[in-house]
Design a protein around this motif. Structure first.
Motif, PDB file in Angstrom:
ATOM      1  N   GLU A  76      46.357  39.660  38.178  1.00 28.88           N
ATOM      2  CA  GLU A  76      46.499  41.069  38.540  1.00 28.88           C
ATOM      3  C   GLU A  76      45.134  41.731  38.752  1.00 28.88           C
ATOM      4  N   ALA A  77      44.133  41.348  37.965  1.00 32.36           N
ATOM      5  CA  ALA A  77      42.795  41.933  38.117  1.00 32.36           C
ATOM      6  C   ALA A  77      42.222  41.636  39.501  1.00 32.36           C
ATOM      7  N   VAL A  78      42.484  40.448  40.030  1.00 29.96           N
ATOM      8  CA  VAL A  78      42.002  40.075  41.370  1.00 29.96           C
ATOM      9  C   VAL A  78      42.754  40.863  42.431  1.00 29.96           C
ATOM     10  N   VAL A  79      44.067  40.977  42.287  1.00 25.27           N
ATOM     11  CA  VAL A  79      44.877  41.733  43.243  1.00 25.27           C
ATOM     12  C   VAL A  79      44.421  43.194  43.279  1.00 25.27           C
ATOM     13  N   GLN A  80      44.245  43.800  42.127  1.00 23.74           N
ATOM     14  CA  GLN A  80      43.824  45.207  42.065  1.00 23.74           C
ATOM     15  C   GLN A  80      42.433  45.391  42.667  1.00 23.74           C
ATOM     16  N   ALA A  81      41.525  44.475  42.369  1.00 24.03           N
ATOM     17  CA  ALA A  81      40.171  44.574  42.924  1.00 24.03           C
ATOM     18  C   ALA A  81      40.202  44.406  44.435  1.00 24.03           C
ATOM     19  N   ALA A  82      41.013  43.459  44.927  1.00 24.64           N
ATOM     20  CA  ALA A  82      41.098  43.208  46.370  1.00 24.64           C
ATOM     21  C   ALA A  82      41.636  44.428  47.104  1.00 24.64           C
ATOM     22  N   MET A  83      42.500  45.177  46.479  1.00 18.56           N
ATOM     23  CA  MET A  83      43.096  46.353  47.117  1.00 18.56           C
ATOM     24  C   MET A  83      42.203  47.590  46.995  1.00 18.56           C
ATOM     25  N   SER A  84      41.150  47.500  46.228  1.00 16.21           N
ATOM     26  CA  SER A  84      40.247  48.626  46.011  1.00 16.21           C
ATOM     27  C   SER A  84      39.322  48.819  47.204  1.00 16.21           C
ATOM     28  N   ARG A  85      39.194  50.033  47.643  1.00 14.99           N
ATOM     29  CA  ARG A  85      38.303  50.307  48.776  1.00 14.99           C
ATOM     30  C   ARG A  85      36.854  50.475  48.340  1.00 14.99           C
ATOM     31  N   GLY A  86      36.612  50.678  47.066  1.00 13.52           N
ATOM     32  CA  GLY A  86      35.257  50.905  46.581  1.00 13.52           C
ATOM     33  C   GLY A  86      34.629  49.674  45.963  1.00 13.52           C
ATOM     34  N   LEU A  87      35.064  48.504  46.378  1.00  9.61           N
ATOM     35  CA  LEU A  87      34.584  47.263  45.789  1.00  9.61           C
ATOM     36  C   LEU A  87      33.157  46.965  46.253  1.00  9.61           C
ATOM     37  N   ASN A  88      32.285  46.672  45.288  1.00  9.11           N
ATOM     38  CA  ASN A  88      30.913  46.281  45.603  1.00  9.11           C
ATOM     39  C   ASN A  88      30.524  45.113  44.703  1.00  9.11           C
ATOM     40  N   GLN A  89      29.288  44.656  44.816  1.00  9.45           N
ATOM     41  CA  GLN A  89      28.872  43.480  44.056  1.00  9.45           C
ATOM     42  C   GLN A  89      28.980  43.696  42.552  1.00  9.45           C
ATOM     43  N   ASN A  90      28.750  44.915  42.084  1.00  8.59           N
ATOM     44  CA  ASN A  90      28.847  45.167  40.645  1.00  8.59           C
ATOM     45  C   ASN A  90      30.280  45.046  40.148  1.00  8.59           C
ATOM     46  N   ARG A  91      31.224  45.559  40.913  1.00 12.84           N
ATOM     47  CA  ARG A  91      32.642  45.475  40.521  1.00 12.84           C
ATOM     48  C   ARG A  91      33.127  44.023  40.628  1.00 12.84           C
ATOM     49  N   ILE A  92      32.651  43.275  41.630  1.00 19.09           N
ATOM     50  CA  ILE A  92      33.007  41.861  41.744  1.00 19.09           C
ATOM     51  C   ILE A  92      32.552  41.113  40.496  1.00 19.09           C
ATOM     52  N   VAL A  93      31.312  41.336  40.088  1.00 21.89           N
ATOM     53  CA  VAL A  93      30.770  40.697  38.884  1.00 21.89           C
ATOM     54  C   VAL A  93      31.613  41.075  37.668  1.00 21.89           C
ATOM     55  N   GLU A  94      31.950  42.337  37.555  1.00 23.15           N
ATOM     56  CA  GLU A  94      32.750  42.816  36.424  1.00 23.15           C
ATOM     57  C   GLU A  94      34.111  42.101  36.364  1.00 23.15           C
ATOM     58  N   VAL A  95      34.790  42.026  37.488  1.00 17.60           N
ATOM     59  CA  VAL A  95      36.102  41.373  37.537  1.00 17.60           C
ATOM     60  C   VAL A  95      35.977  39.898  37.171  1.00 17.60           C
ATOM     61  N   MET A  96      35.010  39.215  37.753  1.00 19.27           N
ATOM     62  CA  MET A  96      34.854  37.785  37.488  1.00 19.27           C
ATOM     63  C   MET A  96      34.486  37.524  36.032  1.00 19.27           C
ATOM     64  N   ASN A  97      33.655  38.378  35.441  1.00 20.19           N
ATOM     65  CA  ASN A  97      33.287  38.191  34.035  1.00 20.19           C
ATOM     66  C   ASN A  97      34.466  38.457  33.105  1.00 20.19           C
ATOM     67  N   GLU A  98      35.390  39.315  33.525  1.00 19.95           N
ATOM     68  CA  GLU A  98      36.609  39.529  32.736  1.00 19.95           C
ATOM     69  C   GLU A  98      37.493  38.285  32.769  1.00 19.95           C
ATOM     70  N   LEU A  99      37.505  37.593  33.896  1.00 13.72           N
ATOM     71  CA  LEU A  99      38.395  36.440  34.069  1.00 13.72           C
ATOM     72  C   LEU A  99      37.850  35.148  33.468  1.00 13.72           C
ATOM     73  N   PHE A 100      36.536  34.985  33.442  1.00  8.67           N
ATOM     74  CA  PHE A 100      35.927  33.742  32.969  1.00  8.67           C
ATOM     75  C   PHE A 100      34.987  34.040  31.810  1.00  8.67           C
ATOM     76  N   SER A 101      35.505  33.870  30.609  1.00 11.04           N
ATOM     77  CA  SER A 101      34.749  34.240  29.414  1.00 11.04           C
ATOM     78  C   SER A 101      33.736  33.176  28.990  1.00 11.04           C
ATOM     79  N   ASN A 102      33.808  31.979  29.547  1.00  6.45           N
ATOM     80  CA  ASN A 102      32.875  30.931  29.133  1.00  6.45           C
ATOM     81  C   ASN A 102      31.591  30.908  29.959  1.00  6.45           C
TER      82      ASN A 102
END
Length: 167
Positions: A76-102
């Motif tokens: 769901e975090a990827v779907v919500q981010a993909a639908m966001s119009r304000g997505l930038n490199q910082n938000r991409i990093v934030e989403v990916m760090n939420e998904l991959f904790s290792n």
């Protein structure tokens, strides 16, 4: 946005591989894309989608021949981010760090010529082939239109190799 504007389109997929280009694939309920619809979609893209991207429109059946990656189940975090119009490199990093904790992803650079966003992903343990594939798929979905992403995987030192302030 396209499905809201054109609810009669049954299938819509947008593919980008960087270089400020994107292709819109679509079909109506009859599994066709008439020339009139192609013209409408081109007009819509040039007026409402990011202006720095050059769009082309193709029939949905061209996806396989063009080797567009398939879409599987997405968090769901990827779907919500993909639908966001304000997505930038910082938000991409934030989403990916939420998904991959290792591991920890950071923005490295942006190549304006190729439209490629470069990230570093460091971890104390190597990423598996499956994890790398998931990372690639998720980044593909959340990278803005007209851009591509590349990940440099690095391994953080463990044990005595770490500076004292990180132990």
């Amino acid at each position: 946005m396209i499905k809201k504007q054109y609810p009669h389109l049954r299938y819509v997929r947008i593919h980008t591989d960087g270089n400020n280009k994107a292709t819109i694939y679509a079909w109506n309920d009859n599994l066709q894309l008439p020339d009139k619809e192609i013209t409408k979609l081109k007009k819509f893209a040039s007026g409402y989608l990011p202006q720095h991207v050059c769009y082309q429109v193709k029939s949905y059946d061209k996806i396989e021949a063009d080797r567009v990656p398939q879409v599987g189940e997405l968090p769901e975090a990827v779907v919500q981010a993909a639908m966001s119009r304000g997505l930038n490199q910082n938000r991409i990093v934030e989403v990916m760090n939420e998904l991959f904790s290792n591991g920890r992803m950071t923005f490295n650079s942006y190549d304006m010529i190729t439209g490629t966003i470069h990230f570093d992903l460091c971890s104390s343990v190597p990423f598996t082939v499956m994890e790398k594939e998931l990372i690639r798929r998720y980044l593909y979905e959340i990278t803005p239109l007209g851009a591509a992403s590349e990940v440099n995987y690095c391994q953080e030192p463990v044990g005595d190799d770490k500076p004292a302030d990180l132990i």
